[in-house]
Design an enzyme around this catalytic site. Sequence first.
Site, PDB file in Angstrom:
ATOM      1  N   ALA A  66       2.902 -36.208 -42.234  1.00  0.00           N
ATOM      2  CA  ALA A  66       1.558 -36.440 -42.754  1.00  0.00           C
ATOM      3  C   ALA A  66       1.030 -35.125 -43.304  1.00  0.00           C
ATOM      4  O   ALA A  66       1.478 -34.041 -42.910  1.00  0.00           O
ATOM      5  CB  ALA A  66       0.672 -36.947 -41.632  1.00  0.00           C
ATOM      6  N   GLY A 109       5.463 -37.961 -39.763  1.00  0.00           N
ATOM      7  CA  GLY A 109       5.244 -39.223 -40.472  1.00  0.00           C
ATOM      8  C   GLY A 109       6.412 -39.589 -41.385  1.00  0.00           C
ATOM      9  O   GLY A 109       6.628 -40.772 -41.670  1.00  0.00           O
ATOM     10  N   GLU A 112       8.752 -41.306 -39.209  1.00  0.00           N
ATOM     11  CA  GLU A 112       8.139 -42.589 -38.843  1.00  0.00           C
ATOM     12  C   GLU A 112       8.223 -43.588 -40.000  1.00  0.00           C
ATOM     13  O   GLU A 112       8.467 -44.777 -39.785  1.00  0.00           O
ATOM     14  CB  GLU A 112       6.679 -42.351 -38.428  1.00  0.00           C
ATOM     15  CG  GLU A 112       6.601 -41.564 -37.118  1.00  0.00           C
ATOM     16  CD  GLU A 112       5.192 -41.095 -36.784  1.00  0.00           C
ATOM     17  OE1 GLU A 112       4.587 -40.374 -37.603  1.00  0.00           O
ATOM     18  OE2 GLU A 112       4.693 -41.459 -35.705  1.00  0.00           O
ATOM     19  N   GLU A 132       5.086 -33.127 -34.065  1.00  0.00           N
ATOM     20  CA  GLU A 132       3.621 -33.152 -33.949  1.00  0.00           C
ATOM     21  C   GLU A 132       3.110 -32.286 -32.813  1.00  0.00           C
ATOM     22  O   GLU A 132       2.041 -31.676 -32.907  1.00  0.00           O
ATOM     23  CB  GLU A 132       3.132 -34.601 -33.737  1.00  0.00           C
ATOM     24  CG  GLU A 132       3.271 -35.506 -34.945  1.00  0.00           C
ATOM     25  CD  GLU A 132       4.632 -36.192 -35.072  1.00  0.00           C
ATOM     26  OE1 GLU A 132       5.564 -35.830 -34.333  1.00  0.00           O
ATOM     27  OE2 GLU A 132       4.748 -37.098 -35.914  1.00  0.00           O
TER      28      GLU A 132
HETATM   29  C1  LIG Z   1       1.802 -38.791 -38.845  1.00  0.00           C
HETATM   30  C2  LIG Z   1       1.740 -38.008 -37.581  1.00  0.00           C
HETATM   31  C3  LIG Z   1       0.551 -38.387 -36.792  1.00  0.00           C
HETATM   32  O1  LIG Z   1       2.835 -38.350 -36.821  1.00  0.00           O
HETATM   33  C4  LIG Z   1       1.586 -36.543 -37.813  1.00  0.00           C
HETATM   34  C5  LIG Z   1       2.480 -35.753 -38.690  1.00  0.00           C
HETATM   35  O2  LIG Z   1       3.306 -36.165 -39.467  1.00  0.00           O
HETATM   36  S1  LIG Z   1       2.136 -34.138 -38.516  1.00  0.00           S
HETATM   37  C6  LIG Z   1       3.226 -33.344 -39.643  1.00  0.00           C
HETATM   38  C7  LIG Z   1       4.579 -33.190 -39.080  1.00  0.00           C
HETATM   39  N1  LIG Z   1       5.364 -32.350 -39.948  1.00  0.00           N
HETATM   40  C8  LIG Z   1       5.481 -31.049 -39.773  1.00  0.00           C
HETATM   41  O3  LIG Z   1       4.938 -30.462 -38.871  1.00  0.00           O
HETATM   42  C9  LIG Z   1       6.348 -30.306 -40.785  1.00  0.00           C
HETATM   43  C10 LIG Z   1       5.523 -29.296 -41.543  1.00  0.00           C
HETATM   44  N2  LIG Z   1       6.343 -28.572 -42.492  1.00  0.00           N
HETATM   45  C11 LIG Z   1       7.210 -27.611 -42.138  1.00  0.00           C
HETATM   46  O4  LIG Z   1       7.422 -27.317 -40.985  1.00  0.00           O
HETATM   47  C12 LIG Z   1       7.911 -26.899 -43.242  1.00  0.00           C
HETATM   48  O5  LIG Z   1       7.209 -27.101 -44.438  1.00  0.00           O
HETATM   49  C13 LIG Z   1       9.373 -27.370 -43.435  1.00  0.00           C
HETATM   50  C14 LIG Z   1      10.229 -26.927 -42.233  1.00  0.00           C
HETATM   51  C15 LIG Z   1       9.468 -28.873 -43.619  1.00  0.00           C
HETATM   52  C16 LIG Z   1       9.959 -26.707 -44.726  1.00  0.00           C
HETATM   53  O6  LIG Z   1       9.779 -25.313 -44.655  1.00  0.00           O
HETATM   54  P1  LIG Z   1       9.977 -24.425 -45.964  1.00  0.00           P
HETATM   55  O7  LIG Z   1      11.262 -24.765 -46.627  1.00  0.00           O
HETATM   56  O8  LIG Z   1       9.777 -23.007 -45.554  1.00  0.00           O
HETATM   57  O9  LIG Z   1       8.835 -24.905 -46.969  1.00  0.00           O
HETATM   58  P2  LIG Z   1       7.250 -24.573 -46.880  1.00  0.00           P
HETATM   59  O10 LIG Z   1       6.956 -23.373 -47.673  1.00  0.00           O
HETATM   60  O11 LIG Z   1       6.810 -24.618 -45.467  1.00  0.00           O
HETATM   61  O12 LIG Z   1       6.643 -25.899 -47.575  1.00  0.00           O
HETATM   62  C17 LIG Z   1       6.573 -26.026 -48.993  1.00  0.00           C
HETATM   63  C18 LIG Z   1       5.183 -26.507 -49.337  1.00  0.00           C
HETATM   64  O13 LIG Z   1       5.007 -27.796 -48.731  1.00  0.00           O
HETATM   65  C19 LIG Z   1       3.834 -27.771 -47.930  1.00  0.00           C
HETATM   66  N3  LIG Z   1       4.027 -28.679 -46.779  1.00  0.00           N
HETATM   67  C20 LIG Z   1       5.132 -28.872 -46.067  1.00  0.00           C
HETATM   68  N4  LIG Z   1       4.930 -29.774 -45.118  1.00  0.00           N
HETATM   69  C21 LIG Z   1       3.653 -30.162 -45.229  1.00  0.00           C
HETATM   70  C22 LIG Z   1       2.828 -31.079 -44.527  1.00  0.00           C
HETATM   71  N5  LIG Z   1       3.323 -31.843 -43.512  1.00  0.00           N
HETATM   72  N6  LIG Z   1       1.554 -31.220 -44.898  1.00  0.00           N
HETATM   73  C23 LIG Z   1       1.043 -30.515 -45.921  1.00  0.00           C
HETATM   74  N7  LIG Z   1       1.781 -29.630 -46.645  1.00  0.00           N
HETATM   75  C24 LIG Z   1       3.059 -29.456 -46.296  1.00  0.00           C
HETATM   76  C25 LIG Z   1       3.711 -26.331 -47.485  1.00  0.00           C
HETATM   77  O14 LIG Z   1       2.420 -26.042 -47.052  1.00  0.00           O
HETATM   78  C26 LIG Z   1       4.112 -25.602 -48.764  1.00  0.00           C
HETATM   79  O15 LIG Z   1       3.049 -25.641 -49.682  1.00  0.00           O
HETATM   80  P3  LIG Z   1       2.153 -24.316 -49.972  1.00  0.00           P
HETATM   81  O16 LIG Z   1       1.400 -24.068 -48.699  1.00  0.00           O
HETATM   82  O17 LIG Z   1       3.123 -23.243 -50.317  1.00  0.00           O
HETATM   83  O18 LIG Z   1       1.246 -24.726 -51.098  1.00  0.00           O
END
Ligand SMILES: CC(C)(O)CC(=O)SCCNC(=O)CCNC(=O)[C@H](O)C(C)(C)COP(=O)(O)OP(=O)(O)OC[C@H]1O[C@@H](n2cnc3c(N)ncnc32)[C@H](O)[C@@H]1OP(=O)(O)O
Length: 258
Positions: A66, A109, A112, A132
């Site tokens: 998400a 998500g 999911e 999460e």
């Molecule tokens: C639905 C529920 C209730 O179950 C809740 C959820 O889903 S909570 C979200 C769970 N997901 C995460 O915690 C993963 C978050 N992302 C990461 O850990 C990393 O992005 C990665 C390991 C997937 C990839 O890392 P990397 O290759 O270093 O790329 P990044 O520079 O981190 O990401 C690129 C760009 O994408 C944006 N990004 C990534 N994931 C998300 C996200 N879940 N939400 C919003 N944005 C996301 C990240 O911020 C980067 O953008 P910029 O900040 O550079 O503009």
Amino acid sequence: MSDYETILLERRGRVGIITLNRPKALNALNSQLMREVVSVVEELDADSDIGAILITGSERAFAAGADIKEMQPKSYMDVYLDDFFAAWDRLASARTPLIAAVSGYALGGGCELAMLCDVLIASDTAVFGQPEIKLGVIPGIGGSQRLTRAVGKAKAMEMCLTGRNMKVEEAERAGLVSRIVPVADLLDDAIATATTIAEMSLPVAMMAKEAVNRSFESSLREGVLFERRVFHSTFATEDQKEGMSAFIEKRTPNFQHR
Ligand SMILES: CC(C)(O)CC(=O)SCCNC(=O)CCNC(=O)[C@H](O)C(C)(C)COP(=O)(O)OP(=O)(O)OC[C@H]1O[C@@H](n2cnc3c(N)ncnc32)[C@H](O)[C@@H]1OP(=O)(O)O
């Protein structure tokens, strides 16, 4: 090909293909994307010319969860009054088989959403996780329930409590993934699988899906009885006569989806 803001939609024969399309955010599932995916799935599900719906992302990410930037400022009242994420539940009501083609990250998500699908085909680069807890929340689109049913309590508990990701080989061994294919072949393979399903009798495919899903919600005895009654009802379809006649006549069946 018709464009939405956050997805691409393509119809290929009897298969509807939805591609998540927020590449800069690794297909993070924001509200707009949720609305578009849910409404397109419902539209395709209501279309009797569609026999399978494929959901896919990019090579780097199916979906990285998400949208954390959208979620971060929300209050309890915001998420409670909006019943935040409840719209995703509508995918579970789709009667048309849903196929997920997953490459790269399928986290939170994203994992999911993949688990809301009926068949999960993954590339050799796919990574699954429910991270999460590292954000101070728990899964909110059914992850704690569907992951546990898919891989068992021990692995699901460890993943939800530590936020550890699972590589695709482990996911396949654990029963989360139907099949692993090389990343270059993922889309073609998933489309071929979706096409195979879409060429079956649509009402019978719906019945098969309903019977398998019933196993999650009933005792074995009730599930077997449900299956038997649905099996009996396949004899009310024209496609049962066509399928069995085609076998006897040594030809390919020509299902009319009736
Ligand atoms: C639905 C529920 C209730 O179950 C809740 C959820 O889903 S909570 C979200 C769970 N997901 C995460 O915690 C993963 C978050 N992302 C990461 O850990 C990393 O992005 C990665 C390991 C997937 C990839 O890392 P990397 O290759 O270093 O790329 P990044 O520079 O981190 O990401 C690129 C760009 O994408 C944006 N990004 C990534 N994931 C998300 C996200 N879940 N939400 C919003 N944005 C996301 C990240 O911020 C980067 O953008 P910029 O900040 O550079 O503009």
